[in-house]
Design a protein around this motif. Structure first.
Motif, PDB file in Angstrom:
ATOM      1  N   SER A  69       0.844  -1.179   0.000  1.00 28.04           N
ATOM      2  CA  SER A  69       0.000   0.000   0.000  1.00 28.04           C
ATOM      3  C   SER A  69       0.886   1.239   0.000  1.00 28.04           C
ATOM      4  CB  SER A  69      -0.919  -0.017   1.217  1.00 28.04           C
ATOM      5  OG  SER A  69      -0.153   0.058   2.394  1.00 28.04           O
ATOM      6  N   ASP A  70       0.300   2.369  -0.255  1.00 25.40           N
ATOM      7  CA  ASP A  70       1.069   3.617  -0.219  1.00 25.40           C
ATOM      8  C   ASP A  70       1.722   3.762   1.142  1.00 25.40           C
ATOM      9  OD1 ASP A  70       0.330   4.212  -2.793  1.00 25.40           O
ATOM     10  OD2 ASP A  70      -1.389   5.436  -2.199  1.00 25.40           O
ATOM     11  N   GLY A  71       2.983   4.057   1.147  1.00 27.90           N
ATOM     12  CA  GLY A  71       3.713   4.220   2.395  1.00 27.90           C
ATOM     13  C   GLY A  71       4.242   2.914   2.953  1.00 27.90           C
ATOM     14  N   ILE A  72       4.088   1.811   2.246  1.00 23.35           N
ATOM     15  CA  ILE A  72       4.577   0.494   2.642  1.00 23.35           C
ATOM     16  C   ILE A  72       4.098   0.104   4.038  1.00 23.35           C
ATOM     17  CG2 ILE A  72       6.589  -1.030   2.689  1.00 23.35           C
ATOM     18  CD1 ILE A  72       8.079   0.846   0.958  1.00 23.35           C
ATOM     19  N   SER A  73       2.902   0.522   4.399  1.00 23.60           N
ATOM     20  CA  SER A  73       2.396   0.150   5.713  1.00 23.60           C
ATOM     21  C   SER A  73       1.841  -1.268   5.713  1.00 23.60           C
ATOM     22  CB  SER A  73       1.319   1.128   6.168  1.00 23.60           C
ATOM     23  OG  SER A  73       0.250   1.121   5.242  1.00 23.60           O
ATOM     24  N   MET A  74       1.460  -1.787   4.546  1.00 25.64           N
ATOM     25  CA  MET A  74       0.923  -3.144   4.431  1.00 25.64           C
ATOM     26  C   MET A  74       1.373  -3.709   3.089  1.00 25.64           C
ATOM     27  SD  MET A  74      -1.051  -5.523   5.576  1.00 25.64           S
ATOM     28  CE  MET A  74      -2.054  -6.874   5.038  1.00 25.64           C
ATOM     29  N   CYS A  75       1.964  -4.899   3.107  1.00 24.00           N
ATOM     30  CA  CYS A  75       2.382  -5.551   1.873  1.00 24.00           C
ATOM     31  C   CYS A  75       1.735  -6.929   1.790  1.00 24.00           C
ATOM     32  CB  CYS A  75       3.901  -5.705   1.815  1.00 24.00           C
ATOM     33  SG  CYS A  75       4.786  -4.132   1.747  1.00 24.00           S
TER      34      CYS A  75
END
Length: 153
Positions: A69-75
């Motif tokens: 997700s944007d900002g690499i908070s969830m992959c």
């Protein structure tokens, strides 16, 4: 305020590999049968290449796409199967001293095995390098759930 800004930048940068791996990294694990499982990747957001080796022979290769997700908070990664839609599995990382040491794919094997139990025709889209076993579960390419950093590629 400055501390918040620096912390946000570090979070958005994502984890670093255990070493500086210009050509990507290799992660490994062994399953309960002693098979060597290998994960090759260039980092978060890049595709994964899963392999299983038995007695030094490459048995199968499975490719999976990764997205964050944007900002690499969830992959998560998408595993192509015989189903219409790929299976999405969360991707988690564990760091030690600021370096990425482990990839964790919670419930990956369990999800694939469960889908196989529900539908014997279910399969992962893996490339097999040996004759596939007749047993329905042995003939399903199932990566393990946790891989530890081994080396740079």
């Amino acid at each position: 305020m400055i501390r918040f800004f620096i912390a946000a930048l570090l979070f958005l940068a994502g984890p670093a590999f255990a070493e500086t791996c210009e050509k990507g990294a290799v992660f490994e694990a062994k399953d309960s049968d002693g098979n060597l499982h290998v994960l090759k990747t260039n980092g978060l957001g890049d595709p994964f290449v899963f392999e299983m080796h038995t007695a030094g022979y490459l048995v199968w290769t499975l490719n999976a796409e990764e997205d964050c997700s944007d900002g690499i908070s969830m992959c998560w990664m998408s595993v192509q199967t015989t189903e219409e839609e790929p299976i999405d599995i969360p991707v988690e990382t564990i760091e030690e001293q600021g370096s990425l040491k482990y990839y964790v794919f919670a419930h990956l094997r369990q999800t694939l095995a469960s889908m196989k139990m529900d539908d014997e025709q279910f399969d992962t889209m893996a490339q097999w390098n040996i004759e596939r076993p007749d047993d329905p579960f042995e003939s399903l390419a199932m990566p393990v759930n946790v891989y530890a950093f081994k080396s740079c590629r």
